[in-house]
Design an enzyme around this catalytic site. Structure first.
Site, PDB file in Angstrom:
ATOM      1  N   LYS A  75     -11.504   1.230   2.319  1.00 49.49           N
ATOM      2  CA  LYS A  75     -10.113   1.692   2.471  1.00 49.49           C
ATOM      3  C   LYS A  75      -9.281   1.102   1.357  1.00 49.49           C
ATOM      4  O   LYS A  75      -9.368  -0.103   1.083  1.00 49.49           O
ATOM      5  CB  LYS A  75      -9.552   1.218   3.826  1.00 49.49           C
ATOM      6  CG  LYS A  75      -8.143   1.716   4.103  1.00 49.49           C
ATOM      7  CD  LYS A  75      -8.164   3.114   4.670  1.00 49.49           C
ATOM      8  CE  LYS A  75      -6.811   3.803   4.648  1.00 49.49           C
ATOM      9  NZ  LYS A  75      -6.478   4.405   3.320  1.00 49.49           N
ATOM     10  N   LYS A  99      -7.598  -7.940   3.067  1.00 45.56           N
ATOM     11  CA  LYS A  99      -6.365  -7.514   3.744  1.00 45.56           C
ATOM     12  C   LYS A  99      -6.683  -6.860   5.085  1.00 45.56           C
ATOM     13  O   LYS A  99      -6.097  -7.185   6.116  1.00 45.56           O
ATOM     14  CB  LYS A  99      -5.658  -6.523   2.823  1.00 45.56           C
ATOM     15  CG  LYS A  99      -4.246  -6.187   3.186  1.00 45.56           C
ATOM     16  CD  LYS A  99      -3.684  -5.108   2.261  1.00 45.56           C
ATOM     17  CE  LYS A  99      -3.707  -5.510   0.797  1.00 45.56           C
ATOM     18  NZ  LYS A  99      -3.065  -4.494  -0.084  1.00 45.56           N
ATOM     19  N   LYS A 111     -10.855   0.619  -3.773  1.00 44.95           N
ATOM     20  CA  LYS A 111      -9.690   0.913  -4.611  1.00 44.95           C
ATOM     21  C   LYS A 111     -10.119   1.874  -5.699  1.00 44.95           C
ATOM     22  O   LYS A 111     -11.289   1.889  -6.101  1.00 44.95           O
ATOM     23  CB  LYS A 111      -9.156  -0.367  -5.256  1.00 44.95           C
ATOM     24  CG  LYS A 111      -7.704  -0.277  -5.664  1.00 44.95           C
ATOM     25  CD  LYS A 111      -6.807  -0.459  -4.453  1.00 44.95           C
ATOM     26  CE  LYS A 111      -5.366  -0.608  -4.787  1.00 44.95           C
ATOM     27  NZ  LYS A 111      -4.627  -1.239  -3.690  1.00 44.95           N
ATOM     28  N   THR A 195       4.814  -0.526   3.792  1.00 46.00           N
ATOM     29  CA  THR A 195       4.498  -1.761   3.053  1.00 46.00           C
ATOM     30  C   THR A 195       5.722  -2.681   3.044  1.00 46.00           C
ATOM     31  O   THR A 195       5.630  -3.872   3.368  1.00 46.00           O
ATOM     32  CB  THR A 195       4.048  -1.432   1.618  1.00 46.00           C
ATOM     33  OG1 THR A 195       2.989  -0.462   1.685  1.00 46.00           O
ATOM     34  CG2 THR A 195       3.540  -2.662   0.895  1.00 46.00           C
ATOM     35  N   ASN A 226       8.266   1.820  -4.213  1.00 50.03           N
ATOM     36  CA  ASN A 226       8.227   2.054  -2.765  1.00 50.03           C
ATOM     37  C   ASN A 226       8.364   0.763  -1.954  1.00 50.03           C
ATOM     38  O   ASN A 226       9.250   0.644  -1.104  1.00 50.03           O
ATOM     39  CB  ASN A 226       6.924   2.806  -2.428  1.00 50.03           C
ATOM     40  CG  ASN A 226       6.729   2.977  -0.941  1.00 50.03           C
ATOM     41  OD1 ASN A 226       6.400   2.039  -0.226  1.00 50.03           O
ATOM     42  ND2 ASN A 226       6.964   4.174  -0.450  1.00 50.03           N
ATOM     43  N   SER A 363      -1.567   3.287   7.369  1.00 48.89           N
ATOM     44  CA  SER A 363      -2.633   4.204   6.937  1.00 48.89           C
ATOM     45  C   SER A 363      -3.702   4.312   8.022  1.00 48.89           C
ATOM     46  O   SER A 363      -4.228   5.399   8.294  1.00 48.89           O
ATOM     47  CB  SER A 363      -3.305   3.691   5.656  1.00 48.89           C
ATOM     48  OG  SER A 363      -2.596   4.102   4.520  1.00 48.89           O
TER      49      SER A 363
HETATM   50  N1  GLU Z   1      -2.194   0.720  -1.828  1.00 49.45           N
HETATM   51  C1  GLU Z   1      -1.836   0.039  -0.621  1.00 49.45           C
HETATM   52  C2  GLU Z   1      -2.347  -1.369  -0.640  1.00 49.45           C
HETATM   53  O1  GLU Z   1      -2.626  -1.922  -1.688  1.00 49.45           O
HETATM   54  C3  GLU Z   1      -2.217   0.821   0.630  1.00 49.45           C
HETATM   55  C4  GLU Z   1      -3.661   1.056   0.843  1.00 49.45           C
HETATM   56  C5  GLU Z   1      -3.957   1.976   2.010  1.00 49.45           C
HETATM   57  O2  GLU Z   1      -3.030   2.431   2.679  1.00 49.45           O
HETATM   58  O3  GLU Z   1      -5.142   2.242   2.229  1.00 49.45           O
HETATM   59  O4  GLU Z   1      -2.420  -2.010   0.358  1.00 49.45           O
END
Ligand code: GLU
Length: 436
Positions: A75, A99, A111, A195, A226, A363
């Site tokens: 994810k 995370k 990623k 976020t 954002n 998400s």
């Molecule tokens: N890009 C965001 C992060 O770094 C969200 C990742 C997601 O929602 O999967 O946490």
């Protein structure tokens, strides 16, 4: 040879995984699990040919890294930036694994990134690029495989194109392949500000613990995308004084604080960060100082929120930080060397893998709603996000107090314990020794 190995040991990915070693002794897990987490599961590099509007052809480099999928599918977001590199994507994927584990989501980490300055592309070129990327990585993503999302300079519209392209490839509508989609295409209410809101809930927990009054607290926010905008908006609405904000062009400072809704409105309409106060559509300029992004970090404030890119607080400027608290909305804004300096100065750092986990948490809600085909009202999203963020913040905070360690080490220890238990359950040396 020597030079090569030195360069290698200084990559952002190596810096990132070094954090595991310091957390290991508090996590009580098998060393084999630690070794597993030092190696990304899958690394994909693709070339994406795009027909540009002027008829020429450009070929873009793209990456997707699935760091780990022990606790669930990979994810994590997809970033569009001219400085994207494989090492950066590996580090970002690793942070996603940690995370998701810190806040207890049933995911691993992944990623993606494309080396591109999206501001130079037309909307149609961006669409062709986004769809082309999905065609290249389609075999390596999926609702139960790896689930992308937005990140720096990608947005809901791009997620919508990607979901559509993937659905065409697999010949069935598959909203759960990607999160952060537009609401009419299966997005979740509350994903847009998640976020910034998650970081805001962390600050609210600190407010409860420390017992301060919001109007006494000065906040500086680096990055007005954002995460930074929504965090600023929520803090401002509670009476916090947001005295400085910046974007990639530089920042503005005002000792009395800014009217954040006016700043957001002008930034989103004109793409420029201006010190203004607006009543309806009429905006007037207010007194403010222009400051650089570097100077913003060193302001005399109570809370510093890095909400832009990685490697902002380094060994070169860490000793100049005056804020008592840093809340990391960006991924990786502080280097390991800077951490040591901040800890010695007794600065509380709420680490990225906790502070910015609100985005991936909503998400997760979106993915659950897509799979169920049943959509939640906004209040439900907010309540569930607040429950998770407050609970996990306090769990990490308590671990920090218990072991007298910094909050980042505590967050990694918590993440490691969860992933370590899952890895051990699949069988490590010790597991087999004990079972013979
Ligand atoms: N890009 C965001 C992060 O770094 C969200 C990742 C997601 O929602 O999967 O946490």
């Amino acid at each position: 040879m020597m030079a090569e190995s030195t360069a290698e040991s200084n990559t952002i990915f190596d810096d990132a995984i070094r954090r595991l070693d310091s957390a290991f002794s508090y996590a009580e897990i098998d060393p084999e699990a630690l070794e597993m987490l030092k190696h990304p599961k899958i690394i994909i590099q693709v070339s994406i040919p795009v027909r540009m509007d002027d008829g020429s052809l450009r070929v873009f480099d793209g990456y997707r890294v699935r760091h780990d999928d022990t606790c669930g599918p990979g994810k994590g977001g997809i970033r569009y930036h001219q400085d994207v590199s494989l090492n950066e994507v590996k580090a970002l994927a690793f942070w996603m694994t940690c995370k998701c584990a810190v806040v207890g989501l049933p995911y691993g980490g992944g990623k993606g990134g494309i080396v591109v300055n999206p501001k130079e592309l037309s909307q149609l070129e961006l669409e062709r690029l986004s769809r082309g990327f999905i065609r290249q990585i389609a075999d390596f993503i999926g609702p139960e495989v790896d689930v992308p999302a937005p990140d720096v300079y990608t947005n809901a519209m791009i997620m919508g194109w990607m979901m559509d392209e993937y659905s065409k490839i697999v010949r069935k509508r598959t909203p759960a392949v990607i999160t952060g989609k537009p609401i009419p295409l299966g997005g979740s209410l509350g994903r847009d500000d998640a976020t910034g809101r998650g970081g805001y809930y962390c600050i609210k927990e600190l407010e409860r613990i420390r017992g301060w009054s919001p109007d006494d607290i000065r906040v500086a926010i680096q990055g007005f995308g954002n995460a930074g905008q929504h965090n600023a908006r929520l803090l401002h609405a509670d009476g916090y004084k947001v005295v400085a904000v910046s974007d990639s062009q530089g920042g503005i400072y005002r000792a009395d604080g800014f009217d954040i809704p006016s700043l957001i409105k002008t930034k989103n309409e004109s793409r420029e960060l201006k010190a203004v106060y607006c009543e309806g559509s009429v905006c007037e300029v207010v007194d403010a100082e222009s400051i650089s992004n570097e100077a913003l970090l060193e302001l005399d404030v109570d809370i510093l929120v890095p909400a832009a890119l990685e490697n902002q607080i380094t060994k070169d400027n860490a000793a100049n930080i005056k804020a008592g608290i840093i809340v990391e909305l960006a991924n990786g804004p502080t280097t390991a060397e800077a951490d040591a300096i901040l800890n010695r100065a007794d600065i509380l750092v709420v680490p990225d893998i906790l502070a910015n986990a609100g985005g991936v948490t909503v998400s997760y809600f979106e993915w659950v709603q897509n799979k169920a085909g049943y959509y939640w009202p906004l209040e439900e999203v907010h309540t569930k996000l607040k429950t998770i963020m407050s609970r996990e913040f306090n769990a990490v905070y308590d671990l920090m107090k218990k072991h007298r360690i910094d909050m980042r080490t505590a967050a990694y220890a918590k993440a490691l314990k969860r992933i370590g238990e899952a890895i051990s359950a699949q069988g490590t040396k010790q597991f087999f020794d004990n079972n013979h």
